[in-house]
Design a protein around this motif. Structure first.
Motif, PDB file in Angstrom:
ATOM      1  N   ILE A  30     121.014  80.186 -10.121  1.00 56.39           N
ATOM      2  CA  ILE A  30     120.972  81.569  -9.630  1.00 56.39           C
ATOM      3  C   ILE A  30     119.883  82.244 -10.469  1.00 56.39           C
ATOM      4  N   THR A  89     120.981  86.035   1.492  1.00 61.20           N
ATOM      5  CA  THR A  89     122.121  86.624   2.198  1.00 61.20           C
ATOM      6  C   THR A  89     121.892  88.113   2.396  1.00 61.20           C
ATOM      7  N   PRO A  94     121.223  85.714  -4.271  1.00 63.91           N
ATOM      8  CA  PRO A  94     121.694  86.917  -3.581  1.00 63.91           C
ATOM      9  C   PRO A  94     121.230  88.216  -4.227  1.00 63.91           C
ATOM     10  N   TYR A  95     120.841  88.150  -5.513  1.00 59.46           N
ATOM     11  CA  TYR A  95     120.474  89.388  -6.236  1.00 59.46           C
ATOM     12  C   TYR A  95     118.963  89.572  -6.329  1.00 59.46           C
ATOM     13  N   SER A 152     124.425  89.997   2.239  1.00 62.80           N
ATOM     14  CA  SER A 152     125.637  90.569   1.629  1.00 62.80           C
ATOM     15  C   SER A 152     125.341  91.674   0.631  1.00 62.80           C
ATOM     16  N   LYS A 153     124.312  91.506  -0.206  1.00 62.91           N
ATOM     17  CA  LYS A 153     124.056  92.512  -1.239  1.00 62.91           C
ATOM     18  C   LYS A 153     122.992  93.515  -0.802  1.00 62.91           C
ATOM     19  N   ASN A 159     124.738  85.490 -11.916  1.00 67.79           N
ATOM     20  CA  ASN A 159     126.162  85.785 -11.965  1.00 67.79           C
ATOM     21  C   ASN A 159     126.818  84.706 -12.817  1.00 67.79           C
ATOM     22  N   ASP A 208     120.103  79.754  -5.261  1.00 64.68           N
ATOM     23  CA  ASP A 208     121.054  80.717  -4.680  1.00 64.68           C
ATOM     24  C   ASP A 208     120.659  82.085  -5.232  1.00 64.68           C
ATOM     25  N   TYR A 227     128.712  80.884 -11.134  1.00 66.98           N
ATOM     26  CA  TYR A 227     129.509  81.523 -10.085  1.00 66.98           C
ATOM     27  C   TYR A 227     130.710  80.614  -9.782  1.00 66.98           C
ATOM     28  N   GLY A 236     126.261  83.476   5.425  1.00 67.07           N
ATOM     29  CA  GLY A 236     126.214  83.945   4.027  1.00 67.07           C
ATOM     30  C   GLY A 236     126.055  82.759   3.079  1.00 67.07           C
ATOM     31  N   ASN A 237     125.816  83.078   1.814  1.00 64.90           N
ATOM     32  CA  ASN A 237     125.478  82.015   0.865  1.00 64.90           C
ATOM     33  C   ASN A 237     126.655  81.112   0.504  1.00 64.90           C
ATOM     34  N   THR A 238     127.886  81.634   0.617  1.00 62.81           N
ATOM     35  CA  THR A 238     129.039  80.777   0.340  1.00 62.81           C
ATOM     36  C   THR A 238     129.078  79.652   1.382  1.00 62.81           C
ATOM     37  N   ARG A 270     128.486  88.946   7.153  1.00 61.26           N
ATOM     38  CA  ARG A 270     128.570  87.473   7.087  1.00 61.26           C
ATOM     39  C   ARG A 270     127.342  86.840   7.749  1.00 61.26           C
TER      40      ARG A 270
HETATM   41  C1  LIG Z   1     125.697  83.578  -7.002  1.00 61.09           C
HETATM   42  C2  LIG Z   1     126.391  84.005  -5.759  1.00 61.09           C
HETATM   43  N1  LIG Z   1     126.259  83.274  -4.645  1.00 61.09           N
HETATM   44  C3  LIG Z   1     126.853  83.648  -3.497  1.00 61.09           C
HETATM   45  C4  LIG Z   1     127.632  84.777  -3.418  1.00 61.09           C
HETATM   46  C5  LIG Z   1     128.315  85.119  -2.127  1.00 61.09           C
HETATM   47  O1  LIG Z   1     127.384  85.402  -1.142  1.00 61.09           O
HETATM   48  P1  LIG Z   1     127.800  85.589   0.386  1.00 61.09           P
HETATM   49  O2  LIG Z   1     128.527  86.879   0.521  1.00 61.09           O
HETATM   50  O3  LIG Z   1     126.504  85.578   1.100  1.00 61.09           O
HETATM   51  O4  LIG Z   1     128.666  84.438   0.782  1.00 61.09           O
HETATM   52  C6  LIG Z   1     127.789  85.575  -4.556  1.00 61.09           C
HETATM   53  C7  LIG Z   1     128.625  86.799  -4.488  1.00 61.09           C
HETATM   54  O5  LIG Z   1     129.302  87.226  -5.335  1.00 61.09           O
HETATM   55  C8  LIG Z   1     127.159  85.170  -5.754  1.00 61.09           C
HETATM   56  O6  LIG Z   1     127.287  85.888  -6.890  1.00 61.09           O
END
Ligand SMILES: Cc1ncc(COP(=O)(O)O)c(C=O)c1O
Length: 472
Positions: A211, A277, A246-247, A279-280, A216, A244, A157, A131-133, A287
């Protein structure tokens, strides 16, 4: 070919080497008898197959056009034993890997990146992440040393800043407008770097974190021109951009499948590191994500994976590969993104915006319509408050936040996305007593999670809270 960015590697990044143990794994094929790697014997794995019910993306048989068969599902199964021409067996996915992710899923993601973003140089590659985190923290390790500063959007973020702080890596806020980070703000900071006493001893930043789509917390999306301008600054000042995104697939105005061009798609040098990712688009608990970048950086990220997560969970990878590679394919996945994910968030976004507009007095609060993402960044017009100028803006905002909580409507306080240093005497976890940053006159609302009825009720409660607060 990508330019040589080896000089951008941090001490950590430059020191990472391929794990010698992992180098044996690719030799284990054909007639090779391995008495080498310490792989557990698969007969001890208590999993005999892995199945899931997934959304069916088969075109409805009776319709000419490819449409999603309403609410139908398919059962997908990953068996233990290898099957010819199929994705890896469950045994293989649950075994140790080489830090890149399983081949079938990595190939799918690489192909998806090629189709969607068409990178303009040859030696780019894709590697799986958790995931991106996870990916962002690894990219920071790749590029930044203690004492470095990276450039970020002025509202960002919070996890990104929380990733930097413990490593002693600072950040510099770049001004934003309705389209996110401004290229002029970025250029101004870099052109004048070193001109202030605080900057005199600081190395000039070489990395930008942004982003670009459905940002975000602000919901801002960069126009094509803005993206080109940011890239031009990056070329002039020789910067690496961390995209980054994700959206990205939550773009509401995609017509005829024309998604916004990404920074990766415009990059001819190999200076963009793009983080995607699932995730969304699928579910955060998978993950699993993927990072796209020049091959030199990609190798180093693999070495980092080898000594941290090794690879994303084998269960996640196996079921994602079965769904994406064997069932949906690129076409089905893209259709899912467009027809399911994007459409759902578009509906939700429009609904919450309409409700907020109906129930909020526009003199008291306003927002810019987001064209992507999950967020609405609501500006509170504190200057309309009877106590404005007699008390600090932060005191008014804290008061409003408490009233929202009392009235059972929760949004994220704007200060949580601030780049300004947090004062030592505040406890950021004590949200009912904390509001710092005199400019953080915002609340972040999301239309992603609540039901439609809840969004309506929340808008009514928020409107009433605002009326109550501004009349006090
Ligand atoms: C800008 C940004 N990066 C990363 C994430 C987290 O992504 P991941 O679930 O892939 O770790 C979020 C989620 O809220 C986000 O808003």
């Amino acid at each position: 070919m990508a330019k040589d960015f080896s000089s951008f590697l941090s001490l950590e990044g430059a020191t990472r080497k391929k794990s010698p143990l992992k180098s044996l794994i690719p030799l284990m094929h054909g007639d090779m008898i391995s008495l080498g790697g310490g792989l557990p014997h698969p007969s001890t794995f208590p999993f005999h197959s892995l199945s899931a019910q997934i959304t069916s993306m088969r075109p409805a048989a009776h319709q000419q056009k490819a449409v999603v068969a309403a609410a139908s599902s398919d059962t997908v199964t990953v068996p233990l034993a290898p099957q010819p021409d199929k994705i890896e067996s469950l045994t293989a996915s649950l075994q140790y890997g080489i830090g890149t992710g399983i081949k079938s899923l990595r190939d799918f993601c690489r192909e998806h990146v090629r189709l969607m973003h068409q990178p303009q140089y040859q030696d780019w590659d894709v590697i799986l992440s958790a995931g991106n985190t996870d990916a962002f923290s690894k990219v920071v390790g790749l590029l930044c040393n203690r004492g470095d500063k990276i450039l970020v959007e002025e509202w960002t973020y919070p996890t990104a800043l929380e990733t930097l702080d413990p490593h002693g890596i600072g950040h510099v806020a770049v001004e934003m407008d309705g389209e996110g980070m401004t290229a002029t703000g970025l250029r101004r900071i870099l052109d004048n770097w070193g001109s202030t006493p605080e900057q005199a001893n600081d190395p000039k930043p070489r990395v930008v974190y942004l982003i670009p789509t459905g940002q975000n917390p602000t919901g801002a999306t960069m126009s094509v021109k803005r993206r080109m301008d940011i890239l031009a600054v990056a070329q002039d000042h020789d910067l690496i951009l961390i995209e980054d995104d994700p959206y990205y697939y939550l773009q509401f105005h995609v017509e005829g499948g024309s998604w916004m061009p990404t920074l990766l798609s415009m990059d001819t040098d190999g200076r963009v590191i793009r983080l995607d990712t699932f995730s969304k688009t699928l579910a955060p608990g998978c993950r699993v994500g993927y990072m796209s970048m020049n091959a030199r950086f990609c190798d180093t990220m693999q070495y980092h994976n080898e000594v941290t997560i090794q690879q994303p969970s084998g269960f996640s990878q196996a079921i994602l590969a079965e769904m994406l590679v064997s069932h949906w394919g690129q076409e089905g996945y893209t259709r899912y993104l467009t027809d399911n994910v994007r459409t759902e968030y578009l509906k939700r976004s429009q609904y919450l915006q309409t409700e907020l507009k109906t129930h909020i007095n526009p003199k008291l609060a306003s927002f810019i319509e987001p064209s992507a993402g999950m967020f609405i960044w609501i500006k509170i017009h504190v200057d309309q408050h009877p106590r404005y100028k007699t008390v600090k803006d932060s005191a008014l905002m804290l008061d409003l936040f408490r009233k929202c909580v009392e009235n059972n409507v929760l949004m994220v306080p704007g200060w949580q996305f601030s780049c300004k240093p947090k004062p030592q005497d505040v406890d950021p976890a004590d949200v009912m007593n904390c509001w710092f940053d005199e400019d953080a006159n915002y609340l972040r609302a999301t239309f992603a999670y609540a039901s439609f009825e809840q969004m309506k009720e929340a808008s009514i409660r928020f409107g009433q809270t605002l009326d109550q607060f501004f009349s006090a």
